[in-house]
Design a protein around this motif. Structure first.
Motif, PDB file in Angstrom:
ATOM      1  N   PHE A 190      -4.471   0.789   1.930  1.00  0.00           N
ATOM      2  CA  PHE A 190      -4.236   1.694   0.814  1.00  0.00           C
ATOM      3  C   PHE A 190      -4.856   3.064   1.092  1.00  0.00           C
ATOM      4  CE2 PHE A 190      -3.760  -2.528  -0.875  1.00  0.00           C
ATOM      5  CZ  PHE A 190      -2.706  -2.420  -1.760  1.00  0.00           C
ATOM      6  N   ALA A 224       0.829  -1.206   0.000  1.00  0.00           N
ATOM      7  CA  ALA A 224       0.000   0.000   0.000  1.00  0.00           C
ATOM      8  C   ALA A 224       0.862   1.253   0.000  1.00  0.00           C
ATOM      9  CB  ALA A 224      -0.932  -0.011   1.209  1.00  0.00           C
ATOM     10  N   SER A 246       2.500   1.821  -3.307  1.00  0.00           N
ATOM     11  CA  SER A 246       1.550   2.198  -4.354  1.00  0.00           C
ATOM     12  C   SER A 246       1.306   3.704  -4.393  1.00  0.00           C
ATOM     13  CB  SER A 246       0.219   1.460  -4.157  1.00  0.00           C
ATOM     14  OG  SER A 246      -0.503   1.994  -3.061  1.00  0.00           O
TER      15      SER A 246
END
Length: 344
Positions: free
Chosen positions: A321, A221, A224
């Motif tokens: 996330f 996460a 990302s």
């Protein structure tokens, strides 16, 4: 080998993974056992002894598929990934914040408020559902009150050592009565306190495995959104340690660690026979038990809950996330503070 959402888990001892076209093929003793398209796959987790061909390693790096290696006990060993294309301005802001003790303390404070709030939620849920089966009700209620008070004390603190001391006080209150939430009679499944490296009882072995899976998700996460998972706030820099991922894990331990472990034991999805005990005192999950845990972990991630800051329902599996994005927004200056995840 089991595919769950965007992650492929390999639990079969002696498995050989290779690339064939756009597929990942698993062989055992030169016999094909499984074949999974790599399309939309983001992670490959190898648990135990398994091997990957150089061609598949290169393919995964090119496709952005991160490969993580875990021991049979679930301890993280290594991670293989392609080039990281993080936002350099965001990472510079992250590094400046970790060196600024005031900003660092403010982030740690909010992380710990989220963690301790969620610990209180686990005990409160256990009291609501099983108060009649809890033995020492006075001690349990005392721990609930302590966990309710500590976040109020944390709100005025930014000193890291003081914050860590309050975190330790909360852990003592939380884990001191945690065993009362285990409803099975088996003495080998009881919990007498945290132990790790190695875990010394079945419940700790289960917790360690769940924490490792959660750390993998939190690290993915963070990457990302362009953050550096190695540079944390609560967990300071140490070679080879994903410190920021461990920071993010703290808010989710009660929900995806302790609470899920309780469900697996109390619902008898796991029992004494699912654990191996070694002469040195170490305990680990057996292969079939790890598969049971993986399925339960991914099923829990599919559930939805209301995010307190966003005010909308979010898949539990997407919560790391969301929190990574909120942390990035805070570091960029878009949010005055980092809003922790609070389980209700």
């Amino acid at each position: 080998m089991r595919r769950q959402l965007n992650t492929l888990y390999v639990t079969t001892e002696g498995a050989w993974l290779r690339k064939e076209g756009a597929n990942i093929v698993m062989e055992v003793d030169r016999q094909e056992r499984a074949r999974v398209p790599a399309h939309m796959l983001e992670g490959l987790v190898c648990i135990g002894r398994s091997s990957i061909s150089p061609q598949l390693l290169g393919f995964c790096s090119e496709q952005g598929i991160c490969i993580s290696y875990l021991t049979p006990q679930g301890r993280f060993l290594a991670r293989v990934e392609g080039p990281v294309s993080g936002n350099v301005l965001l990472r510079r802001a992250q590094y400046r914040a970790t060196d600024d003790m005031s900003r660092c303390g403010a982030i740690v404070r909010n992380v710990l408020i989220g963690k301790i709030h969620n610990q209180h939620a686990v005990l409160a849920r256990g009291w609501r559902d099983h108060s009649g089966k809890i033995g020492n009700t006075d001690a349990f209620q005392h721990s609930l009150k302590r966990l309710k008070r500590i976040p109020h004390r944390i709100m005025t603190e930014t000193d890291l050592d003081t914050l860590r001391g309050l975190e330790g006080e909360a852990a003592q209150a939380y884990f001191g009565v945690f065993d009362q939430l285990i409803l099975v009679d088996s003495p080998t499944l009881r919990f007498s306190g945290r132990s790790r490296r190695p875990p010394l009882d079945a419940f700790n072995a289960l917790l360690s495995f769940l924490y490792t899976l959660l750390t993998h998700d939190c690290r993915s996460a963070l990457e990302s959104v362009g953050l550096d998972p190695a540079v944390g706030f609560l967990h300071r820099d140490r070679p080879g340690r994903p410190s920021l991922a461990l920071d993010l894990v703290e808010e989710f331990r009660p929900l995806l660690g302790e609470r899920l472990a309780l469900s697996l034991i109390n619902r008898r999805q796991l029992n004494e026979k699912d654990f191996t005990h070694f002469e040195n005192g170490a305990v680990q999950l057996k292969d079939d038990a790890r598969k049971t845990v993986l399925v339960a972990y991914q099923e829990r991630k599919r559930e939805q809950m209301q995010h307190p800051f966003l005010g909308e329902k979010v898949d539990i599996g997407l919560l790391p996330f969301v929190q990574a994005q909120l942390l990035a927004r805070h570091l960029r200056g878009d949010l005055d503070g980092y809003p922790p995840f609070l389980w209700k």
